[in-house]
Structures are given as C-alpha cells and as structure tokens.
Design a protein around this motif. Structure first.
Motif, PDB file in Angstrom:
ATOM      1  N   ILE A  74      -1.586   0.080 -13.517  1.00 24.57           N
ATOM      2  CA  ILE A  74      -1.427   0.139 -12.056  1.00 24.57           C
ATOM      3  C   ILE A  74      -1.459  -1.264 -11.477  1.00 24.57           C
ATOM      4  CG2 ILE A  74      -2.579   0.820  -9.906  1.00 24.57           C
ATOM      5  CD1 ILE A  74      -3.321   3.465 -11.300  1.00 24.57           C
ATOM      6  N   LEU A  75      -2.379  -2.095 -11.944  1.00 25.04           N
ATOM      7  CA  LEU A  75      -2.445  -3.478 -11.451  1.00 25.04           C
ATOM      8  C   LEU A  75      -1.186  -4.257 -11.811  1.00 25.04           C
ATOM      9  CD1 LEU A  75      -6.188  -4.278 -12.185  1.00 25.04           C
ATOM     10  CD2 LEU A  75      -5.136  -3.770  -9.975  1.00 25.04           C
ATOM     11  N   ARG A  76      -0.668  -4.016 -13.005  1.00 23.43           N
ATOM     12  CA  ARG A  76       0.582  -4.669 -13.410  1.00 23.43           C
ATOM     13  C   ARG A  76       1.733  -4.224 -12.506  1.00 23.43           C
ATOM     14  NH1 ARG A  76       1.462  -4.967 -19.542  1.00 23.43           N
ATOM     15  NH2 ARG A  76      -0.674  -5.249 -19.042  1.00 23.43           N
ATOM     16  N   LEU A  77       1.786  -2.930 -12.222  1.00 26.06           N
ATOM     17  CA  LEU A  77       2.826  -2.387 -11.342  1.00 26.06           C
ATOM     18  C   LEU A  77       2.669  -2.941  -9.930  1.00 26.06           C
ATOM     19  CD1 LEU A  77       5.211  -0.371 -11.078  1.00 26.06           C
ATOM     20  CD2 LEU A  77       3.507   1.385 -10.544  1.00 26.06           C
ATOM     21  N   ALA A  78       1.440  -3.063  -9.459  1.00 28.11           N
ATOM     22  CA  ALA A  78       1.202  -3.615  -8.126  1.00 28.11           C
ATOM     23  C   ALA A  78       1.688  -5.059  -8.049  1.00 28.11           C
ATOM     24  CB  ALA A  78      -0.283  -3.532  -7.779  1.00 28.11           C
ATOM     25  N   ALA A  79       1.455  -5.834  -9.088  1.00 20.96           N
ATOM     26  CA  ALA A  79       1.932  -7.223  -9.105  1.00 20.96           C
ATOM     27  C   ALA A  79       3.455  -7.259  -9.050  1.00 20.96           C
ATOM     28  CB  ALA A  79       1.428  -7.936 -10.349  1.00 20.96           C
ATOM     29  N   LYS A  80       4.085  -6.358  -9.741  1.00 13.03           N
ATOM     30  CA  LYS A  80       5.548  -6.295  -9.770  1.00 13.03           C
ATOM     31  C   LYS A  80       6.119  -5.851  -8.425  1.00 13.03           C
ATOM     32  CE  LYS A  80       9.177  -3.694 -12.063  1.00 13.03           C
ATOM     33  NZ  LYS A  80       9.438  -2.561 -12.934  1.00 13.03           N
ATOM     34  N   GLU A  81       5.392  -4.979  -7.729  1.00 11.18           N
ATOM     35  CA  GLU A  81       5.883  -4.407  -6.469  1.00 11.18           C
ATOM     36  C   GLU A  81       5.355  -5.133  -5.228  1.00 11.18           C
ATOM     37  OE1 GLU A  81       8.154  -1.988  -6.203  1.00 11.18           O
ATOM     38  OE2 GLU A  81       8.299  -1.895  -8.390  1.00 11.18           O
ATOM     39  N   GLY A  82       4.832  -6.319  -5.390  1.00 13.16           N
ATOM     40  CA  GLY A  82       4.374  -7.089  -4.241  1.00 13.16           C
ATOM     41  C   GLY A  82       3.036  -6.643  -3.691  1.00 13.16           C
ATOM     42  N   GLY A  83       2.260  -5.918  -4.482  1.00 17.64           N
ATOM     43  CA  GLY A  83       0.919  -5.540  -4.069  1.00 17.64           C
ATOM     44  C   GLY A  83       0.830  -4.262  -3.270  1.00 17.64           C
ATOM     45  N   ARG A  84       1.920  -3.496  -3.148  1.00 14.04           N
ATOM     46  CA  ARG A  84       1.901  -2.254  -2.372  1.00 14.04           C
ATOM     47  C   ARG A  84       2.451  -1.105  -3.206  1.00 14.04           C
ATOM     48  NH1 ARG A  84       1.308  -2.766   3.139  1.00 14.04           N
ATOM     49  NH2 ARG A  84       0.951  -4.906   3.783  1.00 14.04           N
ATOM     50  N   VAL A 125      -0.311   4.077   1.628  1.00 14.98           N
ATOM     51  CA  VAL A 125       0.088   2.954   0.789  1.00 14.98           C
ATOM     52  C   VAL A 125      -1.187   2.219   0.373  1.00 14.98           C
ATOM     53  CG1 VAL A 125       1.387   0.796   0.674  1.00 14.98           C
ATOM     54  CG2 VAL A 125       2.283   2.723   1.996  1.00 14.98           C
ATOM     55  N   TYR A 126      -1.329   2.015  -0.925  1.00 12.22           N
ATOM     56  CA  TYR A 126      -2.475   1.280  -1.458  1.00 12.22           C
ATOM     57  C   TYR A 126      -2.055  -0.180  -1.562  1.00 12.22           C
ATOM     58  CZ  TYR A 126      -4.281   5.891  -2.359  1.00 12.22           C
ATOM     59  OH  TYR A 126      -4.718   7.181  -2.207  1.00 12.22           O
ATOM     60  N   VAL A 127      -2.831  -1.044  -0.913  1.00 13.56           N
ATOM     61  CA  VAL A 127      -2.489  -2.462  -0.821  1.00 13.56           C
ATOM     62  C   VAL A 127      -3.440  -3.253  -1.716  1.00 13.56           C
ATOM     63  CG1 VAL A 127      -2.202  -4.424   0.721  1.00 13.56           C
ATOM     64  CG2 VAL A 127      -1.731  -2.100   1.548  1.00 13.56           C
ATOM     65  N   PHE A 128      -2.866  -3.935  -2.681  1.00 11.82           N
ATOM     66  CA  PHE A 128      -3.608  -4.804  -3.599  1.00 11.82           C
ATOM     67  C   PHE A 128      -3.360  -6.236  -3.136  1.00 11.82           C
ATOM     68  CE2 PHE A 128      -2.710  -0.894  -5.738  1.00 11.82           C
ATOM     69  CZ  PHE A 128      -3.819  -0.637  -6.509  1.00 11.82           C
ATOM     70  N   HIS A 129      -4.279  -6.755  -2.310  1.00  9.50           N
ATOM     71  CA  HIS A 129      -4.053  -8.041  -1.650  1.00  9.50           C
ATOM     72  C   HIS A 129      -3.836  -9.175  -2.640  1.00  9.50           C
ATOM     73  CE1 HIS A 129      -4.781  -6.330   2.250  1.00  9.50           C
ATOM     74  NE2 HIS A 129      -5.886  -5.750   1.775  1.00  9.50           N
ATOM     75  N   GLU A 130      -4.635  -9.251  -3.674  1.00 14.01           N
ATOM     76  CA  GLU A 130      -4.484 -10.348  -4.636  1.00 14.01           C
ATOM     77  C   GLU A 130      -3.157 -10.255  -5.380  1.00 14.01           C
ATOM     78  OE1 GLU A 130      -7.765 -11.067  -7.204  1.00 14.01           O
ATOM     79  OE2 GLU A 130      -9.219 -10.966  -5.584  1.00 14.01           O
ATOM     80  N   MET A 131      -2.691  -9.048  -5.650  1.00 19.95           N
ATOM     81  CA  MET A 131      -1.435  -8.892  -6.385  1.00 19.95           C
ATOM     82  C   MET A 131      -0.249  -9.340  -5.534  1.00 19.95           C
ATOM     83  SD  MET A 131      -2.349  -7.924  -9.227  1.00 19.95           S
ATOM     84  CE  MET A 131      -3.994  -7.626  -9.752  1.00 19.95           C
ATOM     85  N   GLY A 132      -0.369  -9.220  -4.234  1.00 19.44           N
ATOM     86  CA  GLY A 132       0.708  -9.660  -3.348  1.00 19.44           C
ATOM     87  C   GLY A 132       0.781 -11.165  -3.222  1.00 19.44           C
ATOM     88  N   LYS A 133      -0.263 -11.861  -3.617  1.00 17.57           N
ATOM     89  CA  LYS A 133      -0.325 -13.317  -3.473  1.00 17.57           C
ATOM     90  C   LYS A 133      -0.154 -14.044  -4.796  1.00 17.57           C
ATOM     91  CE  LYS A 133      -3.437 -12.718   0.384  1.00 17.57           C
ATOM     92  NZ  LYS A 133      -4.803 -12.881   0.866  1.00 17.57           N
TER      93      LYS A 133
END
Length: 146
Positions: A74-84, A125-133
């Motif tokens: 999930i974290l890998r996918l969040a990084a790929k999708e801009g954290g959302r 929408v689950y927002v992964f702030h660090e993954m977006g940055k």
C-alpha cells in the motif's frame, strides 16, 4: 523446528518409557525418577508443544507477515500515486476485498501514516503526506547546513 521434530520427540519419549518399563530399576528411587523426568517427560512435553502449540504461533506469524506485506505494498502504491489512494484503488491493485483494503488503510491511519479526506462526491481518500513529497528528496540538505 516443527511437526517432524515434535513427532521425533514423542517417539523418543515413548521408546524411553518402554525401556524404563522393561528395566529392573526401582521406579521409586530418586535417581530413576530424575532419569524418567529427563528422558521421558521433558521430550514428551517438548514434542507435544511443538505439535499442538507451534502451529498456532506459526499461523499468527504468517498472518502478521501477510499484513506487513500488504501494508508495504500500500505504501509503495501510495508513492506511485502521489500519496492519495482510495480503498478501491488498493483493492484492485492488491487483489484484496474492499473490506480488507479499508481495514488495512484504517490501520495505517491509526498509526499516523495516513489521513483521510473526502472528495466533493463523498469518496474517502487516504492521504499519505510523506509519500506525496518523495519527489523533494533530491533537495534535502543536512539539518545543520545553512
């Protein structure tokens, strides 16, 4: 160690008990009781524990490993999708049920790895702030750098 070792210990304990039963040793002598404890009782208890108790722990470890793997994906996918991500995104990408995807996302939220936002259409929408940055890693500098 596992089932094979458990069976081996039980067989050893049975053979040792058979040997003691056939011997002419006094079963009430302290030395005989200690020998019985060490050669029969301890292997029997160890074998039984490996057979009946070890499987449960292995199942728990496997469940924990599966959960950690899903979270990492999930974290890998969040990084790929801009954290959302939505629960649907996770369910589709990881072949999970929507309920399992939502439960895992909520678990990540309770660990402060994600926050929740709502679209105008009411989609969570689950927002992964660090993954977006993650794109800003190249501009990182030391804490004491000016």
């Amino acid at each position: 160690m596992g089932r094979k070792t458990g069976f081996a210990l039980l067989i050893l304990a049975a053979l040792m008990a058979f040997g003691f039963a056939r011997s002419r040793a006094s079963m009430v002598a302290p030395a005989t009781l200690v020998a019985l404890l060490v050669t029969v009782v301890l292997p029997a208890v160890g074998g039984a524990t490996l057979l009946w108790g070890g499987g449960r722990r292995r199942g728990e470890r496997m469940h924990l490993l599966r959960q950690r793997t899903i979270e990492a994906e999930i974290l890998r996918l969040a990084a790929k999708e801009g954290g959302r991500l939505t629960a649907g995104d996770v369910a589709i990408a990881l072949a999970l049920s929507p309920e399992e995807a939502k439960e895992t996302l909520e678990a990540l939220m309770t660990r402060d790895l994600a926050d929740i936002a709502v679209t105008d259409d009411g989609v969570l929408v689950y927002v992964f702030h660090e993954m977006g940055k993650l794109g800003s890693k190249a501009s990182a500098r030391g804490i004491l750098d000016d």
